[in-house]
Design a protein around this motif. Structure first.
Motif, PDB file in Angstrom:
ATOM      1  N   MET A  99      38.868  51.742  54.189  1.00  0.00           N
ATOM      2  CA  MET A  99      37.575  51.216  53.794  1.00  0.00           C
ATOM      3  C   MET A  99      36.892  50.620  55.023  1.00  0.00           C
ATOM      4  SD  MET A  99      36.675  48.057  51.219  1.00  0.00           S
ATOM      5  CE  MET A  99      37.156  48.935  49.776  1.00  0.00           C
ATOM      6  N   LYS A 100      35.681  50.989  55.224  1.00  0.00           N
ATOM      7  CA  LYS A 100      34.874  50.486  56.329  1.00  0.00           C
ATOM      8  C   LYS A 100      34.125  49.240  55.850  1.00  0.00           C
ATOM      9  CE  LYS A 100      35.730  54.059  58.990  1.00  0.00           C
ATOM     10  NZ  LYS A 100      36.517  53.926  60.178  1.00  0.00           N
ATOM     11  N   TYR A 101      34.511  48.080  56.373  1.00  0.00           N
ATOM     12  CA  TYR A 101      33.989  46.812  55.865  1.00  0.00           C
ATOM     13  C   TYR A 101      32.500  46.628  56.098  1.00  0.00           C
ATOM     14  CZ  TYR A 101      38.864  45.414  55.203  1.00  0.00           C
ATOM     15  OH  TYR A 101      40.165  45.334  54.801  1.00  0.00           O
ATOM     16  N   PHE A 102      32.023  46.998  57.272  1.00  0.00           N
ATOM     17  CA  PHE A 102      30.594  46.821  57.539  1.00  0.00           C
ATOM     18  C   PHE A 102      29.775  47.700  56.594  1.00  0.00           C
ATOM     19  CE2 PHE A 102      32.393  45.232  61.504  1.00  0.00           C
ATOM     20  CZ  PHE A 102      31.610  44.120  61.743  1.00  0.00           C
ATOM     21  N   ALA A 103      30.220  48.946  56.409  1.00  0.00           N
ATOM     22  CA  ALA A 103      29.522  49.873  55.508  1.00  0.00           C
ATOM     23  C   ALA A 103      29.572  49.357  54.074  1.00  0.00           C
ATOM     24  CB  ALA A 103      30.138  51.260  55.597  1.00  0.00           C
ATOM     25  N   LEU A 104      30.704  48.786  53.682  1.00  0.00           N
ATOM     26  CA  LEU A 104      30.844  48.249  52.336  1.00  0.00           C
ATOM     27  C   LEU A 104      29.734  47.244  52.031  1.00  0.00           C
ATOM     28  CD1 LEU A 104      32.552  47.838  49.717  1.00  0.00           C
ATOM     29  CD2 LEU A 104      33.771  46.041  50.960  1.00  0.00           C
ATOM     30  N   SER A 159      26.910  47.090  53.695  1.00  0.00           N
ATOM     31  CA  SER A 159      25.641  47.649  54.214  1.00  0.00           C
ATOM     32  C   SER A 159      25.127  46.866  55.416  1.00  0.00           C
ATOM     33  CB  SER A 159      24.573  47.708  53.120  1.00  0.00           C
ATOM     34  OG  SER A 159      25.019  48.500  52.044  1.00  0.00           O
ATOM     35  N   LEU A 160      26.029  46.542  56.317  1.00  0.00           N
ATOM     36  CA  LEU A 160      25.686  45.801  57.529  1.00  0.00           C
ATOM     37  C   LEU A 160      25.928  46.679  58.751  1.00  0.00           C
ATOM     38  CD1 LEU A 160      27.418  42.388  56.728  1.00  0.00           C
ATOM     39  CD2 LEU A 160      24.969  42.861  56.694  1.00  0.00           C
ATOM     40  N   PRO A 161      25.149  46.462  59.807  1.00  0.00           N
ATOM     41  CA  PRO A 161      25.416  47.219  61.041  1.00  0.00           C
ATOM     42  C   PRO A 161      26.735  46.744  61.657  1.00  0.00           C
ATOM     43  CG  PRO A 161      23.712  45.568  61.407  1.00  0.00           C
ATOM     44  CD  PRO A 161      24.017  45.550  59.939  1.00  0.00           C
ATOM     45  N   VAL A 162      27.421  47.652  62.320  1.00  0.00           N
ATOM     46  CA  VAL A 162      28.664  47.288  62.999  1.00  0.00           C
ATOM     47  C   VAL A 162      28.280  46.492  64.237  1.00  0.00           C
ATOM     48  CG1 VAL A 162      30.756  48.133  64.126  1.00  0.00           C
ATOM     49  CG2 VAL A 162      29.824  49.344  62.134  1.00  0.00           C
ATOM     50  N   ASP A 183      38.949  40.700  50.485  1.00  0.00           N
ATOM     51  CA  ASP A 183      39.614  40.856  51.787  1.00  0.00           C
ATOM     52  C   ASP A 183      38.598  41.162  52.882  1.00  0.00           C
ATOM     53  OD1 ASP A 183      42.091  40.397  50.624  1.00  0.00           O
ATOM     54  OD2 ASP A 183      42.636  42.536  50.528  1.00  0.00           O
ATOM     55  N   ALA A 184      37.680  42.079  52.586  1.00  0.00           N
ATOM     56  CA  ALA A 184      36.658  42.459  53.564  1.00  0.00           C
ATOM     57  C   ALA A 184      35.796  41.250  53.943  1.00  0.00           C
ATOM     58  CB  ALA A 184      35.798  43.589  53.012  1.00  0.00           C
ATOM     59  N   SER A 201      40.483  47.329  65.871  1.00  0.00           N
ATOM     60  CA  SER A 201      41.345  48.286  65.160  1.00  0.00           C
ATOM     61  C   SER A 201      40.556  49.529  64.764  1.00  0.00           C
ATOM     62  CB  SER A 201      42.001  47.641  63.937  1.00  0.00           C
ATOM     63  OG  SER A 201      41.071  47.469  62.892  1.00  0.00           O
ATOM     64  N   GLU A 202      39.283  49.354  64.436  1.00  0.00           N
ATOM     65  CA  GLU A 202      38.438  50.491  64.098  1.00  0.00           C
ATOM     66  C   GLU A 202      38.198  51.386  65.318  1.00  0.00           C
ATOM     67  OE1 GLU A 202      36.784  51.431  60.904  1.00  0.00           O
ATOM     68  OE2 GLU A 202      38.649  50.357  60.485  1.00  0.00           O
ATOM     69  N   ARG A 203      38.416  50.831  66.502  1.00  0.00           N
ATOM     70  CA  ARG A 203      38.241  51.603  67.746  1.00  0.00           C
ATOM     71  C   ARG A 203      39.578  52.019  68.342  1.00  0.00           C
ATOM     72  NH1 ARG A 203      33.759  47.444  69.604  1.00  0.00           N
ATOM     73  NH2 ARG A 203      32.002  48.327  68.471  1.00  0.00           N
ATOM     74  N   GLY A 204      40.641  51.869  67.542  1.00  0.00           N
ATOM     75  CA  GLY A 204      41.951  52.375  67.966  1.00  0.00           C
ATOM     76  C   GLY A 204      42.856  51.377  68.646  1.00  0.00           C
TER      77      GLY A 204
END
Length: 175
Positions: A1-6, A8-11, A56-57, A73-76
């Motif tokens: 799950m992508k938290y920023f997308a959840l 609706s916020l920019p990363v 959690d998000a 972590s999203e960038r590896g």
């Protein structure tokens, strides 16, 4: 799950907490378990799970250090559960000195002034590392991301020092 997308916020490390909270309330309203009281047990379970994921998000995105770890972590580069030690002797020496200073507060003639001075010192260090973090976290170069990870590791030390200062303060003034 992508938290920023959840939400609706920019990363972006610099997050608008008001927008985050508004999005959170909207999401929780949509999946609130009470809305699923008359649904099948599978749908109820799914609503509870979704609600927990949203919680959690929110918890991760609200906390600057957890947000930085998540972004890495999203960038590896996942440092959330690592046990790696820092390879920065000057920083580690500074930490040892700060811990000694913290211990000395308990025996200080004026513990209140000692706590205040120590807190001011920690806030300055914290601000310096947060400034570095805000600059580095936006980078995409792997070397810069590893530098970002080191800044996050250092901030973890600083956060622990703050917690320990609070415990010392509580022990001295809670009677």
């Amino acid at each position: 799950m992508k938290y920023f997308a959840l939400f609706s916020l920019p990363v972006d490390f610099n997050i608008d907490l008001e927008l985050l909270n508004q999005a959170y309330l909207q999401l929780q309203k949509a999946v609130h378990p009470d809305k699923y009281a008359h649904k099948s047990s599978a749908e109820q379970l799914l609503a509870v799970q979704k609600s927990a994921q949203i919680n959690d998000a929110l918890h991760i995105l609200k906390h600057p250090l957890k947000r930085a770890e998540y972004m890495l972590s999203e960038r590896g580069i996942d440092i959330r559960a690592e046990q790696q030690t820092l390879q920065d002797p000057m920083f580690l020496m500074q930490q040892m000195e700060l811990r000694e200073e913290l211990e000395d507060i308990k025996e200080a003639n004026d513990p209140d002034a000692a706590i205040s001075a120590f807190d001011k010192q920690i806030k300055k260090i914290d601000l310096d590392y947060h400034t570095q973090l805000k600059t580095l976290i936006a980078q995409t170069d792997i070397e810069q991301l590893h530098r970002t990870a080191d800044v996050v590791r250092k901030l973890k030390f600083i956060y622990k020092l703050r917690e320990e200062l609070e415990r010392v303060e509580d022990s001295l003034f809670d009677d």
